[in-house]
Design an enzyme around this catalytic site. Structure first.
Site, PDB file in Angstrom:
ATOM      1  NE  ARG A  65       9.850   5.841   8.897  1.00 59.67           N
ATOM      2  CZ  ARG A  65       8.994   5.804   7.871  1.00 59.67           C
ATOM      3  NH1 ARG A  65       9.149   4.894   6.914  1.00 59.67           N
ATOM      4  NH2 ARG A  65       8.021   6.681   7.775  1.00 59.67           N
ATOM      5  N   PRO A  80       0.789  -1.226   0.000  1.00 58.49           N
ATOM      6  CG  PRO A  80      -0.183  -1.133   2.107  1.00 58.49           C
ATOM      7  CD  PRO A  80       0.490  -2.075   1.159  1.00 58.49           C
ATOM      8  CG  ASN A  81      -0.367   4.425   1.102  1.00 57.04           C
ATOM      9  OD1 ASN A  81      -1.272   4.990   0.493  1.00 57.04           O
ATOM     10  ND2 ASN A  81      -0.539   3.928   2.323  1.00 57.04           N
ATOM     11  NE  ARG A 134       2.085  14.186   0.002  1.00 58.44           N
ATOM     12  CZ  ARG A 134       1.027  14.011   0.806  1.00 58.44           C
ATOM     13  NH1 ARG A 134      -0.100  13.552   0.315  1.00 58.44           N
ATOM     14  NH2 ARG A 134       1.114  14.295   2.090  1.00 58.44           N
ATOM     15  CD  GLU A 186      10.726  -7.557   6.407  1.00 60.43           C
ATOM     16  OE1 GLU A 186      11.176  -8.539   7.027  1.00 60.43           O
ATOM     17  OE2 GLU A 186      10.138  -6.601   6.952  1.00 60.43           O
ATOM     18  CB  ALA A 193       1.323   0.269   6.382  1.00 61.01           C
ATOM     19  CG  ASN A 231       8.420  -2.023   0.524  1.00 63.13           C
ATOM     20  OD1 ASN A 231       7.783  -2.085   1.575  1.00 63.13           O
ATOM     21  ND2 ASN A 231       9.102  -0.943   0.146  1.00 63.13           N
ATOM     22  CE1 TYR A 272       9.040   5.151   2.987  1.00 62.25           C
ATOM     23  CE2 TYR A 272       7.523   7.013   2.820  1.00 62.25           C
ATOM     24  CZ  TYR A 272       7.949   5.874   3.465  1.00 62.25           C
ATOM     25  OH  TYR A 272       7.301   5.443   4.596  1.00 62.25           O
ATOM     26  CG  HIS A 290      11.021  -2.459   4.843  1.00 59.91           C
ATOM     27  ND1 HIS A 290       9.670  -2.356   4.678  1.00 59.91           N
ATOM     28  CD2 HIS A 290      11.244  -3.622   5.506  1.00 59.91           C
ATOM     29  CE1 HIS A 290       9.089  -3.406   5.219  1.00 59.91           C
ATOM     30  NE2 HIS A 290      10.022  -4.201   5.722  1.00 59.91           N
TER      31      HIS A 290
HETATM   32  O1  CA2 Z   1      10.451   1.912   4.021  1.00 62.34           O
HETATM   33  C1  CA2 Z   1       9.637   1.231   3.421  1.00 62.34           C
HETATM   34  O2  CA2 Z   1       9.820   0.784   2.294  1.00 62.34           O
HETATM   35  C2  CA2 Z   1       8.246   0.986   4.049  1.00 62.34           C
HETATM   36  O3  CA2 Z   1       7.843  -0.344   3.721  1.00 62.34           O
HETATM   37  C3  CA2 Z   1       7.310   2.005   3.440  1.00 62.34           C
HETATM   38  C4  CA2 Z   1       5.913   1.953   4.037  1.00 62.34           C
HETATM   39  C5  CA2 Z   1       5.964   2.016   5.553  1.00 62.34           C
HETATM   40  O4  CA2 Z   1       4.661   1.849   6.092  1.00 62.34           O
HETATM   41  C6  CA2 Z   1       6.887   0.964   6.138  1.00 62.34           C
HETATM   42  O5  CA2 Z   1       6.935   1.134   7.531  1.00 62.34           O
HETATM   43  C7  CA2 Z   1       8.285   1.096   5.562  1.00 62.34           C
HETATM   44  C8  CA2 Z   1       5.078   3.137   3.555  1.00 62.34           C
HETATM   45  C9  CA2 Z   1       5.033   3.308   2.088  1.00 62.34           C
HETATM   46  C10 CA2 Z   1       4.378   4.618   1.787  1.00 62.34           C
HETATM   47  O6  CA2 Z   1       4.953   5.139   0.637  1.00 62.34           O
HETATM   48  C11 CA2 Z   1       4.726   6.446   0.358  1.00 62.34           C
HETATM   49  C12 CA2 Z   1       5.466   6.963  -0.673  1.00 62.34           C
HETATM   50  C13 CA2 Z   1       5.319   8.267  -1.004  1.00 62.34           C
HETATM   51  C14 CA2 Z   1       4.405   9.065  -0.338  1.00 62.34           C
HETATM   52  C15 CA2 Z   1       3.665   8.533   0.706  1.00 62.34           C
HETATM   53  C16 CA2 Z   1       3.823   7.210   1.047  1.00 62.34           C
END
Ligand code: CA2
Length: 145
Positions: A107, A10-11, A18, A98, A77, A74, A23, A100
């Site tokens: 975090r 997700p996301n 963003r 896995e 969340a 990946n 990221y 990230h």
């Molecule tokens: O660091 C990572 O790759 C995560 O898997 C990213 C997830 C987060 O919930 C994990 O704890 C760590 C979140 C991805 C959200 O991606 C976005 C990218 C751009 C703007 C907003 C969110």
């Protein structure tokens, strides 16, 4: 089987649009294109998928049981919540990485638990989007050894 499934949760479709301070600036399309090209240099075909829905990820992990030698995931969340994804991964016999972009362990406390980790052969975290090519190298190192 020389196919690898790359799953993004997700996301992650918002990458590059963003929160670049966490990221980076690469879009998911950039990452998938680079990863696909890198996989080919290693002799693998890469099947890239992204979903915001937990059930899609579970279905794709199950599909990979028949078609793929490895899964790079990946789970976003869902990493921190999904027993369903853990159960699906445990039913996969190939290699699991896995992945990230950030390092969740550095975090917020709610990101310190991973439901993916118990099923993973390797964890790559905190290397930015470079982690995607690192994950492919890890798969090649194990499967081509
Ligand atoms: O660091 C990572 O790759 C995560 O898997 C990213 C997830 C987060 O919930 C994990 O704890 C760590 C979140 C991805 C959200 O991606 C976005 C990218 C751009 C703007 C907003 C969110």
């Amino acid at each position: 089987m020389s196919k690898i499934m790359l799953l993004n949760g997700p996301n992650l479709n918002l990458l590059g649009k963003r929160e670049p301070e966490i990221y980076g600036y690469d879009t998911l399309a950039d990452i998938e294109g680079r990863s696909r090209a890198h996989a080919e240099t290693l002799g693998f075909t890469l099947d890239c998928r992204q979903s915001n829905h937990e059930g899609d990820l579970v279905d794709w992990i199950q599909e990979a049981r028949e078609t793929c030698a490895a899964i790079i995931i990946n789970a976003g969340a869902y990493t921190h919540t999904s027993v369903a994804i853990l159960d699906a991964l445990r039913a996969f016999d190939g290699m699991i990485v896995e992945l990230h972009i950030s390092n969740p362990k550095e975090r917020e406390p709610f990101r310190h638990v991973s439901y993916v980790e118990p099923a993973a052969d390797e964890v790559i975290a905190g290397h930015g989007t470079k982690g995607y090519t690192m994950a492919l190298d890890a798969v090649a190192k194990k499967l081509l050894a």
